[in-house]
Design an enzyme around this catalytic site. Sequence first.
Site, PDB file in Angstrom:
ATOM      1  N   ASP A 100      -1.327  -0.981   5.706  1.00 40.53           N
ATOM      2  CA  ASP A 100      -1.404  -0.326   6.992  1.00 40.53           C
ATOM      3  C   ASP A 100      -2.347  -0.783   7.784  1.00 40.53           C
ATOM      4  O   ASP A 100      -3.319  -1.525   7.306  1.00 40.53           O
ATOM      5  CB  ASP A 100      -1.601   1.259   7.105  1.00 40.53           C
ATOM      6  N   ASP A 149      -4.839   0.519   9.365  1.00 47.93           N
ATOM      7  CA  ASP A 149      -5.825   1.381   9.679  1.00 47.93           C
ATOM      8  C   ASP A 149      -6.878   1.186   8.682  1.00 47.93           C
ATOM      9  O   ASP A 149      -6.896   0.105   8.082  1.00 47.93           O
ATOM     10  CB  ASP A 149      -5.081   2.871   9.514  1.00 47.93           C
ATOM     11  N   GLU A 153       0.788  -1.125   0.011  1.00 48.90           N
ATOM     12  CA  GLU A 153      -0.081   0.010   0.058  1.00 48.90           C
ATOM     13  C   GLU A 153       0.922   1.310  -0.102  1.00 48.90           C
ATOM     14  O   GLU A 153       1.767   1.663   0.777  1.00 48.90           O
ATOM     15  CB  GLU A 153      -0.711   0.108   1.224  1.00 48.90           C
ATOM     16  N   ASP A 162      -8.010   2.576   5.995  1.00 52.38           N
ATOM     17  CA  ASP A 162      -7.535   2.418   4.629  1.00 52.38           C
ATOM     18  C   ASP A 162      -7.084   1.207   4.195  1.00 52.38           C
ATOM     19  O   ASP A 162      -7.421   0.599   3.333  1.00 52.38           O
ATOM     20  CB  ASP A 162      -6.711   3.706   4.283  1.00 52.38           C
TER      21      ASP A 162
END
Length: 650
Positions: free
Chosen positions: A509, A511, A436, A513
Amino acid sequence: MTKSYDAKDIKVLEGLDAVRMRPGMYIGTTGPRGLHHLLWEIVDNAIDEAANGFCNRIFVTIFKDGSIAVEDEGRGIPTDIHPTLKKSGVEVVFTQLHAGGKFDNENYAYSGGLHGVGASVVNALSRWLVVDVFKNNKHFRQSFSSKIVSGTKISGGVPDGPLTEVGSTNKHGTCVRFLPDDRCFETIVWSEETISKRLREMAFLNKNLEIVFQDNRSENPISKTFQYSGGLVDFVKYLNEEKNALYDKPIELSGEKDGVLLNVAIQHTDAYADSLFSFVNNIQTPEGGTHEVGFKSGITRVFNNLARKLGVLKDKMPNLLGDDFQEGLTAVVSVHIKNAQFEGQTKSKLGNPEVKTAVESLVVQLLTDFFDGRGSAKIADKILDKAVAAAKVREATRKAKETARAKNSLENANLIGKLASCSGKKPEENELFIVEGDSAGGSAKQARDRKFQAILPLRGKPLNAEKKRIDQVLLNEEIRTIISALGAGIGEDFSVEKLKYHKVIILADADQDGAHIRAILLTFFFRYMKQLVTNGHVFIGLPPLYKISKRDKTEYVYSDAELPEAISRFGKNYDLQRYKGLGEMDPEQLWATTMDPKVRSLVQVTIEDAATAEKMISTLMGDNIEARKAYIMEHSDFNKVDNFVNKNIN
Ligand code: TSJ
């Protein structure tokens, strides 16, 4: 209409001993399927009596001793004496192979032809069998058992005596109770689940028929009643219980043409798979056949006509395909015919060609009438919207396939340009990291062991946009790069043998996203490269969440749960860094924590993970705003990588 039945109609073919010598020839297997086949044989006879209008209720009862009884409230098997055989109709039914009015096709209008092996086969394979007939205010009984005839030879289904009047009664009907012979079967344990499922199906197929199922084997006997006033409509509602239907009421079609009796219920859902169940004379036809073909071409014609009429398809646009209209379709198709011819592997595929024509023309006529009727406009819109969306996905898949095939095309070269491939040529050693973000991608390119590790950076944005349909995802450049890089094709063309990387590692990540990107990638793999997942090629890389350091000592922590313990090992005056994303790590750190096979943790993705992701994504991408909100509330911790932890491997 029904010709009168006489014991002399019964044709005599073979003796029962043949059945015990080769049970497989008559019931397929001697495993659980074959065992239950005995029951279906008896149940089908009772259902026939109901289907012909002579009975409204059937009882099926399992007893403690493992025997099972089927009782109907019909006319009772004929008891009169066969003029040449000098036996009762009942005895002939249970002792003569292939005996029974239903083989004449004249006495019985529509009856089961698939299993038509007859009650005599059940008798031959039973320890004992008792039949009670209630007819003309009389109660008749005859029993049969297996007997040692000479030395070691055992015969099954031998009468203990002739059919005998044992009392008077005001009941009418037939009750057959039998104990399968454990010397003929691998197991004689009845499956409550299998039986329930079949009896429920029979109740759906025979509107209003009441089927009472009792299992008396345990201390607390189980009793279930199956009865559906809606018939096939109730069947479809039942099948769609866990799904989101696109319109309220299933559409019901019933009619008769050229001796084919047709009953259909259909309802579309927002799912991608279709579920079509078809039956001929109350017998399921999992292999399909001419009735299914007729049904499918019928609905395709009607829906295409409708699309033209409503302007969804303009003049020059090509017709939508059957598959487009079948996406998310739940349908039950039931026909009753004479002289059913079955073919295929398991003799469960209808062969009669005339049935296709009759079913197709009935469906066209009945469904067209339905859409000419009031209140159907909204339903038409929903069905056509769904089909158009399916067609778009189909088109996008086709394009993606083309890209994947055209290995040396210019476009492909461009796509591959973003990939930092590895030098090694052994697919089983090679790893493709899908990373990513461009900055993390850059670090990964520097950090990697270029011999076996390839890096494909994913820009977050294009994939991350909310409410993207999977067909748009397919058009996404990075996704197409993944398809090209893996080199194994897509969809039905996908073949793991051609795979260029045996480990596909998603690095995103920890998180929101990152979770979304993981879910989109998993959904993509699940839908278009299922084998990649089932063969265990897909992994989630686990980057650390924290770095703790003190003078020359450094430790990485991969989850919040481990943090307190790690901190306690450092005592006072430690330095704690929380990584907000992969991009914050320099190449050395990325290698040391996440990419080096000696120290990293990878989580292998299972098909269940991928299915969960697919469900999440279709909810997130779908139009059902309420469902989307509910899903996010319920699964707000989906992005915790812990959800994927099944098996940690390096
Ligand atoms: F499999 C079986 F034969 F053992 C069996 C048959 C088992 C069970 C539970 C029910 C039946 C069965 C058969 N129920 N109802 C009938 N009906 C007839 O056999 C029958 C009755 C009357 C006439 C007639 O023309 O008067 C014709 C038939 C075929």
